[in-house]
Design an enzyme around this catalytic site. Structure first.
Site, PDB file in Angstrom:
ATOM      1  N   SER A   1      66.425  30.441  20.527  1.00 31.66           N
ATOM      2  CA  SER A   1      65.993  31.342  21.144  1.00 31.66           C
ATOM      3  C   SER A   1      65.343  31.260  22.574  1.00 31.66           C
ATOM      4  CB  SER A   1      64.843  32.200  20.106  1.00 31.66           C
ATOM      5  OG  SER A   1      64.081  32.997  21.125  1.00 31.66           O
TER       6      SER A   1
ATOM      7  N   TYR B   1      56.970  30.084  14.721  1.00 28.40           N
ATOM      8  CA  TYR B   1      58.138  30.629  14.897  1.00 28.40           C
ATOM      9  C   TYR B   1      58.894  29.934  15.974  1.00 28.40           C
ATOM     10  CZ  TYR B   1      62.237  33.373  16.145  1.00 28.40           C
ATOM     11  OH  TYR B   1      63.427  33.741  16.898  1.00 28.40           O
TER      12      TYR B   1
ATOM     13  N   LYS C   1      61.912  26.638  16.557  1.00 29.48           N
ATOM     14  CA  LYS C   1      63.058  26.844  17.349  1.00 29.48           C
ATOM     15  C   LYS C   1      63.179  25.514  18.238  1.00 29.48           C
ATOM     16  CE  LYS C   1      64.969  30.477  15.790  1.00 29.48           C
ATOM     17  NZ  LYS C   1      66.012  30.453  14.784  1.00 29.48           N
TER      18      LYS C   1
HETATM   19  C1  UD1 Z   1      60.627  38.135  19.968  1.00 34.67           C
HETATM   20  C2  UD1 Z   1      60.671  36.635  20.320  1.00 34.67           C
HETATM   21  C3  UD1 Z   1      62.067  36.168  20.066  1.00 34.67           C
HETATM   22  C4  UD1 Z   1      62.409  36.569  18.790  1.00 34.67           C
HETATM   23  C5  UD1 Z   1      62.143  38.102  18.453  1.00 34.67           C
HETATM   24  C6  UD1 Z   1      62.774  38.174  17.031  1.00 34.67           C
HETATM   25  C7  UD1 Z   1      59.327  35.856  22.026  1.00 34.67           C
HETATM   26  C8  UD1 Z   1      59.090  35.755  23.770  1.00 34.67           C
HETATM   27  N1  UD1 Z   1      60.591  36.487  21.799  1.00 34.67           N
HETATM   28  O1  UD1 Z   1      61.164  38.927  20.930  1.00 34.67           O
HETATM   29  O2  UD1 Z   1      62.348  34.956  20.276  1.00 34.67           O
HETATM   30  O3  UD1 Z   1      63.823  36.063  18.459  1.00 34.67           O
HETATM   31  O4  UD1 Z   1      61.008  38.340  18.827  1.00 34.67           O
HETATM   32  O5  UD1 Z   1      61.875  38.872  16.342  1.00 34.67           O
HETATM   33  O6  UD1 Z   1      58.431  35.496  21.210  1.00 34.67           O
HETATM   34  N2  UD1 Z   1      57.903  46.651  22.137  1.00 34.67           N
HETATM   35  C9  UD1 Z   1      56.945  47.939  22.591  1.00 34.67           C
HETATM   36  N3  UD1 Z   1      56.835  48.591  21.310  1.00 34.67           N
HETATM   37  C10 UD1 Z   1      57.438  48.191  19.987  1.00 34.67           C
HETATM   38  C11 UD1 Z   1      58.260  46.957  19.943  1.00 34.67           C
HETATM   39  C12 UD1 Z   1      58.196  46.031  21.112  1.00 34.67           C
HETATM   40  O7  UD1 Z   1      56.744  48.273  23.576  1.00 34.67           O
HETATM   41  O8  UD1 Z   1      56.926  48.837  19.162  1.00 34.67           O
HETATM   42  C13 UD1 Z   1      58.126  45.660  23.440  1.00 34.67           C
HETATM   43  C14 UD1 Z   1      57.411  44.539  23.404  1.00 34.67           C
HETATM   44  O9  UD1 Z   1      56.184  44.355  24.139  1.00 34.67           O
HETATM   45  C15 UD1 Z   1      58.322  43.621  24.182  1.00 34.67           C
HETATM   46  C16 UD1 Z   1      59.780  44.297  24.169  1.00 34.67           C
HETATM   47  O10 UD1 Z   1      59.408  45.460  23.626  1.00 34.67           O
HETATM   48  O11 UD1 Z   1      57.945  43.627  25.645  1.00 34.67           O
HETATM   49  C17 UD1 Z   1      60.637  43.567  23.168  1.00 34.67           C
HETATM   50  O12 UD1 Z   1      60.003  43.270  22.040  1.00 34.67           O
HETATM   51  P1  UD1 Z   1      60.618  42.662  20.767  1.00 34.67           P
HETATM   52  O13 UD1 Z   1      61.790  43.544  20.241  1.00 34.67           O
HETATM   53  O14 UD1 Z   1      59.577  42.646  19.606  1.00 34.67           O
HETATM   54  O15 UD1 Z   1      61.452  41.268  21.054  1.00 34.67           O
HETATM   55  P2  UD1 Z   1      60.495  40.158  21.882  1.00 34.67           P
HETATM   56  O16 UD1 Z   1      58.907  40.164  21.256  1.00 34.67           O
HETATM   57  O17 UD1 Z   1      60.681  40.099  23.279  1.00 34.67           O
END
Ligand code: UD1
Length: 341
Positions: free
Chosen positions: A126, A151, A155
């Protein structure tokens, strides 16, 4: 040439799409899954797409007896190892479970690979291994940062286990694919993401909000140092990501690996903000999403996207599906799910 591939976690989101791409490239996937976070019906979805049955074995990769049986009763030359716990939040609450499951399954597989002369393994890594990189986009040479969650640490540790094991056993070929943010669903809408409970990830939350299952999407933070203030990620279509695994298996089988342990970034190279995802989703699906700006989520990094040049050139792989199509497919899948219920 042995074209059978053991796919652990083959009923999961990325695993199921990879089984389809493997089959379409002339490989025969053999799925091993303990259905801990997936469903048996996914096997039917895969079979429906590829037009033939796919072998499914219900087993836990950490179980040495069950896995010994899998290795002795099936003849395969390569493994793609998806099976793992993947919730960033949960890993801080249950670190031991994460270490046991995510490290234990890999150690078990590597041991059995030696005993049964299976030479090739692709590992699901990841972009989390980079943390908040000092310089963007990240290349494979960008230094890894100290992991901030169990987590992320699993990795990194699994990558290190592969690297050190491959260094000792020259016949072993390993490839770690560092995924960016996989989203979307197969164009057939027969397979897709199946989150349990309240989704943590952005896209399932978006589609469930659009479907009325969730009331309102919270956009976590609009005060980051990015053009619109929301976080930036490299969202990659899951079918594109799946194809990278086929390229990785091809590379190992064809003897093209440059060393026993190789790493590739699997991303599009485009940084897209959370608000851009929301707006593009609304536009391509012609709907309005109920969303609000909320506070930052603890542990989120501000921005990350890939430099995928090395994967493009060495693996001969490139992400091609436009974000618009991917966001449409995510919504079609969600609507299909609603119809099934
Ligand atoms: C994270 C992990 C990634 C992992 C993945 C699996 C990190 C950097 N990344 O990705 O390695 O494989 O989770 O679960 O740790 N967001 C919102 N509202 C929401 C949900 C998300 O605004 O309800 C935003 C988050 O703040 C983020 C983006 O959307 O900026 C993506 O979030 P998400 O889909 O949870 O993935 P990551 O956190 O990037």
């Amino acid at each position: 040439m042995n074209k059978r591939v053991l796919v652990t976690g083959g009923c999961g989101f990325i695993g199921s799409h990879t089984c389809v791409e493997l089959a379409e490239a002339g490989y025969e996937p053999i799925i091993v899954d303990n259905l801990n976070n997936s469903e048996r019906s996914v096997v039917d979805g895969i079979s429906a797409i590829i037009g033939r049955p796919v072998k499914f074995i219900e087993a836990d990769c950490c179980d040495p007896v069950a896995m010994e049986k899998v290795f002795s009763e099936n003849d395969f030359s390569s493994i793609i190892h998806f099976a793992a716990y993947k919730s960033v939040n949960e890993s801080s609450v249950k670190p031991l479970e994460y270490f046991k499951n995510n490290l234990g399954s890999l150690l078990n597989l590597l041991t059995l690979m030696r005993e049964h002369n299976v030479p090739n393994i692709v590992f699901s890594s990841s972009c989390t291994v980079y943390g908040q990189a000092d310089k963007l986009p990240v290349t494979e040479k960008t230094p890894r940062k100290e992991a901030t969650t169990p987590y992320g640490l699993t990795k990194q540790m699994c990558e290190d286990i592969l690297k050190n094991t491959a260094a000792a056993y020259p016949q072993l070929k390993t490839i770690a694919l560092r995924y960016f943010n996989p989203i979307g669903a197969h164009p057939s809408a027969l397979i897709g993401e199946l989150p349990r409970g309240i989704p943590n990830n952005l896209l399932p939350y978006v589609t469930q909000t659009a479907a009325g299952i969730r009331e309102c999407l919270s956009v976590f933070g609009d005060d980051y140092n990015t053009p619109d203030g929301s976080c930036i990620r490299d969202y990659i279509d899951v079918t594109d990501l799946a194809k990278a695994h086929v390229c990785a298996v091809n590379r190992m089988i064809e003897g093209k690996s440059k060393s026993g342990y190789e790493v590739f970034n699997v991303g599009t190279g485009n940084g897209v903000s959370t608000l851009e995802i929301v707006k593009t989703f609304e536009k391509v699906n012609n709907l309005k999403l109920n969303y609000k700006i909320a506070g930052r989520r603890e542990g989120d990094i501000e921005a990350i996207w890939a430099d995928p040049t090395y994967a493009n050139e060495e693996l001969g792989w490139k992400a091609v599906r436009p974000l618009e199509d991917t966001l449409k497919s995510a919504w079609q899948w969600q609507q299909n799910l609603a119809r099934k219920k």
